[in-house]
Design a protein around this motif. Structure first.
Motif, PDB file in Angstrom:
ATOM      1  N   SER A 194      32.373  39.262  50.764  1.00  0.00           N
ATOM      2  CA  SER A 194      32.048  39.583  49.379  1.00  0.00           C
ATOM      3  C   SER A 194      31.502  38.342  48.681  1.00  0.00           C
ATOM      4  CB  SER A 194      33.281  40.094  48.631  1.00  0.00           C
ATOM      5  OG  SER A 194      34.217  39.048  48.466  1.00  0.00           O
ATOM      6  N   LEU A 195      30.910  38.565  47.543  1.00  0.00           N
ATOM      7  CA  LEU A 195      30.391  37.460  46.744  1.00  0.00           C
ATOM      8  C   LEU A 195      31.539  36.595  46.241  1.00  0.00           C
ATOM      9  CD1 LEU A 195      27.972  36.084  45.414  1.00  0.00           C
ATOM     10  CD2 LEU A 195      28.203  37.670  43.512  1.00  0.00           C
ATOM     11  N   ALA A 196      32.650  37.223  45.894  1.00  0.00           N
ATOM     12  CA  ALA A 196      33.820  36.471  45.423  1.00  0.00           C
ATOM     13  C   ALA A 196      34.330  35.525  46.516  1.00  0.00           C
ATOM     14  CB  ALA A 196      34.914  37.438  44.988  1.00  0.00           C
ATOM     15  N   GLU A 197      34.347  36.026  47.749  1.00  0.00           N
ATOM     16  CA  GLU A 197      34.790  35.179  48.860  1.00  0.00           C
ATOM     17  C   GLU A 197      33.834  34.012  49.070  1.00  0.00           C
ATOM     18  OE1 GLU A 197      35.245  35.450  53.723  1.00  0.00           O
ATOM     19  OE2 GLU A 197      35.312  37.306  52.550  1.00  0.00           O
ATOM     20  N   THR A 231      23.682  40.345  40.722  1.00  0.00           N
ATOM     21  CA  THR A 231      23.983  40.050  39.322  1.00  0.00           C
ATOM     22  C   THR A 231      22.696  40.042  38.504  1.00  0.00           C
ATOM     23  OG1 THR A 231      25.838  38.701  40.062  1.00  0.00           O
ATOM     24  CG2 THR A 231      25.125  38.400  37.795  1.00  0.00           C
ATOM     25  N   PHE A 232      21.651  39.467  39.083  1.00  0.00           N
ATOM     26  CA  PHE A 232      20.352  39.458  38.404  1.00  0.00           C
ATOM     27  C   PHE A 232      19.849  40.886  38.187  1.00  0.00           C
ATOM     28  CE2 PHE A 232      15.675  39.447  38.773  1.00  0.00           C
ATOM     29  CZ  PHE A 232      15.371  38.740  37.629  1.00  0.00           C
ATOM     30  N   LEU A 233      19.977  41.743  39.205  1.00  0.00           N
ATOM     31  CA  LEU A 233      19.556  43.141  39.056  1.00  0.00           C
ATOM     32  C   LEU A 233      20.352  43.842  37.952  1.00  0.00           C
ATOM     33  CD1 LEU A 233      19.087  44.378  42.736  1.00  0.00           C
ATOM     34  CD2 LEU A 233      17.331  44.011  41.020  1.00  0.00           C
ATOM     35  N   ASN A 234      21.667  43.620  37.913  1.00  0.00           N
ATOM     36  CA  ASN A 234      22.490  44.200  36.843  1.00  0.00           C
ATOM     37  C   ASN A 234      22.016  43.740  35.475  1.00  0.00           C
ATOM     38  OD1 ASN A 234      24.228  45.888  38.169  1.00  0.00           O
ATOM     39  ND2 ASN A 234      25.894  44.420  38.296  1.00  0.00           N
ATOM     40  N   ASP A 235      21.718  42.442  35.349  1.00  0.00           N
ATOM     41  CA  ASP A 235      21.277  41.912  34.066  1.00  0.00           C
ATOM     42  C   ASP A 235      19.920  42.481  33.662  1.00  0.00           C
ATOM     43  OD1 ASP A 235      23.595  40.467  33.891  1.00  0.00           O
ATOM     44  OD2 ASP A 235      22.700  38.574  34.563  1.00  0.00           O
ATOM     45  N   VAL A 236      19.017  42.640  34.618  1.00  0.00           N
ATOM     46  CA  VAL A 236      17.703  43.217  34.309  1.00  0.00           C
ATOM     47  C   VAL A 236      17.844  44.673  33.880  1.00  0.00           C
ATOM     48  CG1 VAL A 236      15.494  43.924  35.337  1.00  0.00           C
ATOM     49  CG2 VAL A 236      16.382  41.635  35.760  1.00  0.00           C
ATOM     50  N   ILE A 237      18.662  45.430  34.582  1.00  0.00           N
ATOM     51  CA  ILE A 237      18.871  46.843  34.221  1.00  0.00           C
ATOM     52  C   ILE A 237      19.517  46.946  32.850  1.00  0.00           C
ATOM     53  CG2 ILE A 237      20.171  48.921  34.832  1.00  0.00           C
ATOM     54  CD1 ILE A 237      19.667  48.128  37.803  1.00  0.00           C
ATOM     55  N   SER A 238      20.518  46.112  32.594  1.00  0.00           N
ATOM     56  CA  SER A 238      21.164  46.104  31.275  1.00  0.00           C
ATOM     57  C   SER A 238      20.163  45.742  30.187  1.00  0.00           C
ATOM     58  CB  SER A 238      22.332  45.126  31.241  1.00  0.00           C
ATOM     59  OG  SER A 238      23.361  45.568  32.071  1.00  0.00           O
ATOM     60  N   PHE A 239      19.312  44.748  30.443  1.00  0.00           N
ATOM     61  CA  PHE A 239      18.296  44.343  29.471  1.00  0.00           C
ATOM     62  C   PHE A 239      17.351  45.505  29.167  1.00  0.00           C
ATOM     63  CE2 PHE A 239      13.946  42.835  28.759  1.00  0.00           C
ATOM     64  CZ  PHE A 239      14.120  42.136  27.574  1.00  0.00           C
ATOM     65  N   LEU A 240      16.895  46.197  30.192  1.00  0.00           N
ATOM     66  CA  LEU A 240      15.982  47.316  29.981  1.00  0.00           C
ATOM     67  C   LEU A 240      16.649  48.437  29.188  1.00  0.00           C
ATOM     68  CD1 LEU A 240      14.203  47.452  33.451  1.00  0.00           C
ATOM     69  CD2 LEU A 240      13.267  46.626  31.279  1.00  0.00           C
ATOM     70  N   ILE A 241      17.896  48.720  29.499  1.00  0.00           N
ATOM     71  CA  ILE A 241      18.609  49.771  28.768  1.00  0.00           C
ATOM     72  C   ILE A 241      18.834  49.348  27.322  1.00  0.00           C
ATOM     73  CG2 ILE A 241      20.805  51.008  28.604  1.00  0.00           C
ATOM     74  CD1 ILE A 241      20.840  50.983  31.698  1.00  0.00           C
ATOM     75  N   ILE A 242      19.228  48.094  27.103  1.00  0.00           N
ATOM     76  CA  ILE A 242      19.461  47.609  25.740  1.00  0.00           C
ATOM     77  C   ILE A 242      18.174  47.634  24.934  1.00  0.00           C
ATOM     78  CG2 ILE A 242      19.993  45.518  24.400  1.00  0.00           C
ATOM     79  CD1 ILE A 242      22.186  44.944  26.485  1.00  0.00           C
ATOM     80  N   THR A 243      17.066  47.198  25.514  1.00  0.00           N
ATOM     81  CA  THR A 243      15.809  47.224  24.765  1.00  0.00           C
ATOM     82  C   THR A 243      15.370  48.651  24.473  1.00  0.00           C
ATOM     83  OG1 THR A 243      14.568  46.984  26.834  1.00  0.00           O
ATOM     84  CG2 THR A 243      14.954  44.988  25.545  1.00  0.00           C
ATOM     85  N   PHE A 257      24.248  40.100  47.651  1.00  0.00           N
ATOM     86  CA  PHE A 257      23.902  38.687  47.783  1.00  0.00           C
ATOM     87  C   PHE A 257      23.308  38.429  49.161  1.00  0.00           C
ATOM     88  CE2 PHE A 257      28.149  39.113  49.410  1.00  0.00           C
ATOM     89  CZ  PHE A 257      28.229  38.243  50.483  1.00  0.00           C
ATOM     90  N   VAL A 258      22.643  37.303  49.264  1.00  0.00           N
ATOM     91  CA  VAL A 258      22.098  36.847  50.545  1.00  0.00           C
ATOM     92  C   VAL A 258      22.847  35.576  50.915  1.00  0.00           C
ATOM     93  CG1 VAL A 258      20.056  35.947  51.726  1.00  0.00           C
ATOM     94  CG2 VAL A 258      19.817  37.814  50.085  1.00  0.00           C
ATOM     95  N   ASP A 259      23.441  35.586  52.093  1.00  0.00           N
ATOM     96  CA  ASP A 259      24.212  34.435  52.571  1.00  0.00           C
ATOM     97  C   ASP A 259      23.263  33.412  53.166  1.00  0.00           C
ATOM     98  OD1 ASP A 259      26.232  32.759  53.495  1.00  0.00           O
ATOM     99  OD2 ASP A 259      26.432  33.878  55.381  1.00  0.00           O
ATOM    100  N   LEU A 260      23.257  32.216  52.610  1.00  0.00           N
ATOM    101  CA  LEU A 260      22.414  31.142  53.127  1.00  0.00           C
ATOM    102  C   LEU A 260      23.183  30.199  54.059  1.00  0.00           C
ATOM    103  CD1 LEU A 260      20.508  30.193  49.843  1.00  0.00           C
ATOM    104  CD2 LEU A 260      19.739  31.676  51.680  1.00  0.00           C
ATOM    105  N   SER A 261      24.520  30.349  54.078  1.00  0.00           N
ATOM    106  CA  SER A 261      25.351  29.426  54.860  1.00  0.00           C
ATOM    107  C   SER A 261      25.496  29.853  56.322  1.00  0.00           C
ATOM    108  CB  SER A 261      26.744  29.328  54.235  1.00  0.00           C
ATOM    109  OG  SER A 261      27.429  30.572  54.372  1.00  0.00           O
ATOM    110  N   GLY A 262      25.272  31.125  56.608  1.00  0.00           N
ATOM    111  CA  GLY A 262      25.438  31.610  57.969  1.00  0.00           C
ATOM    112  C   GLY A 262      26.874  31.952  58.323  1.00  0.00           C
ATOM    113  N   GLN A 263      27.796  31.905  57.359  1.00  0.00           N
ATOM    114  CA  GLN A 263      29.204  32.187  57.642  1.00  0.00           C
ATOM    115  C   GLN A 263      29.576  33.643  57.388  1.00  0.00           C
ATOM    116  OE1 GLN A 263      31.923  29.396  55.942  1.00  0.00           O
ATOM    117  NE2 GLN A 263      30.649  27.635  56.451  1.00  0.00           N
ATOM    118  N   ALA A 321      22.768  35.260  44.678  1.00  0.00           N
ATOM    119  CA  ALA A 321      23.446  36.429  44.099  1.00  0.00           C
ATOM    120  C   ALA A 321      22.436  37.258  43.314  1.00  0.00           C
ATOM    121  CB  ALA A 321      24.597  35.972  43.212  1.00  0.00           C
ATOM    122  N   TYR A 322      21.575  37.954  44.036  1.00  0.00           N
ATOM    123  CA  TYR A 322      20.530  38.733  43.379  1.00  0.00           C
ATOM    124  C   TYR A 322      21.061  40.006  42.734  1.00  0.00           C
ATOM    125  CZ  TYR A 322      20.376  41.786  47.498  1.00  0.00           C
ATOM    126  OH  TYR A 322      20.686  42.673  48.495  1.00  0.00           O
TER     127      TYR A 322
END
Length: 144
Positions: free
Chosen positions: A66-69, A82-94, A56-62, A79-80
């Motif tokens: 972790s992403l959970a924190e 999660t997007f990468l995981n979804d894209v990889i999963s999509f490619l594998i599923i297709t 993830f990329v922190d935009l708050s400066g704090q 939270a890029y």
């Protein structure tokens, strides 16, 4: 309006679409199970158990650890991972769907090849389509 709705539902293509959606949902569960349970574990092992979901990329400066924190504190993050995981999963599923459909298509009966001969109208002997005379009876078959 009720009569029109009844006619709409009774159409064959609506029923076919409903069946396709139900079968598609079931097929989706099968493919997801195959990808998550059979295909992803070896890929994860090959990639060294890489998990992009915490990127993830922190935009708050704090600078959360972790992403959970960051989510717990309500910080602004991108939270890029999660997007990468979804894209990889999509490619594998297709790709898996492609392989499954390709296998199913192989099992289907292939149409017979077009005929490359015709019958002589006089003696009924099989002759090549381009023939102008029958080899058996020497009749002119150009008009056939």
């Amino acid at each position: 309006m009720l009569r029109e709705f009844k006619e709409f539902i009774a159409r064959g293509n609506v029923v076919d679409l409903a069946v396709a959606v139900v079968i598609g949902a079931a097929f989706g569960k099968i493919i997801t199970s195959l990808v998550e349970g059979v295909i992803m574990p070896p890929i994860g092992l090959l990639l060294g158990k890489v998990d992009f979901s915490n990127l993830f990329v922190d935009l708050s400066g704090q600078h959360p650890l972790s992403l959970a924190e960051a989510k717990q504190k309500g910080l602004a993050v991108i939270a890029y991972g999660t997007f990468l995981n979804d894209v990889i999963s999509f490619l594998i599923i297709t790709f898996v769907i492609f392989l499954v459909i390709k296998s199913i298509n192989r099992l289907r009966e292939q149409p017979p090849p077009p005929p490359n001969t015709k019958d002589c109208p006089y003696c009924l002997t099989a002759i090549p389509l381009a023939a102008t005379r029958c080899a058996a009876c020497c009749s002119d078959v150009a008009a056939v």
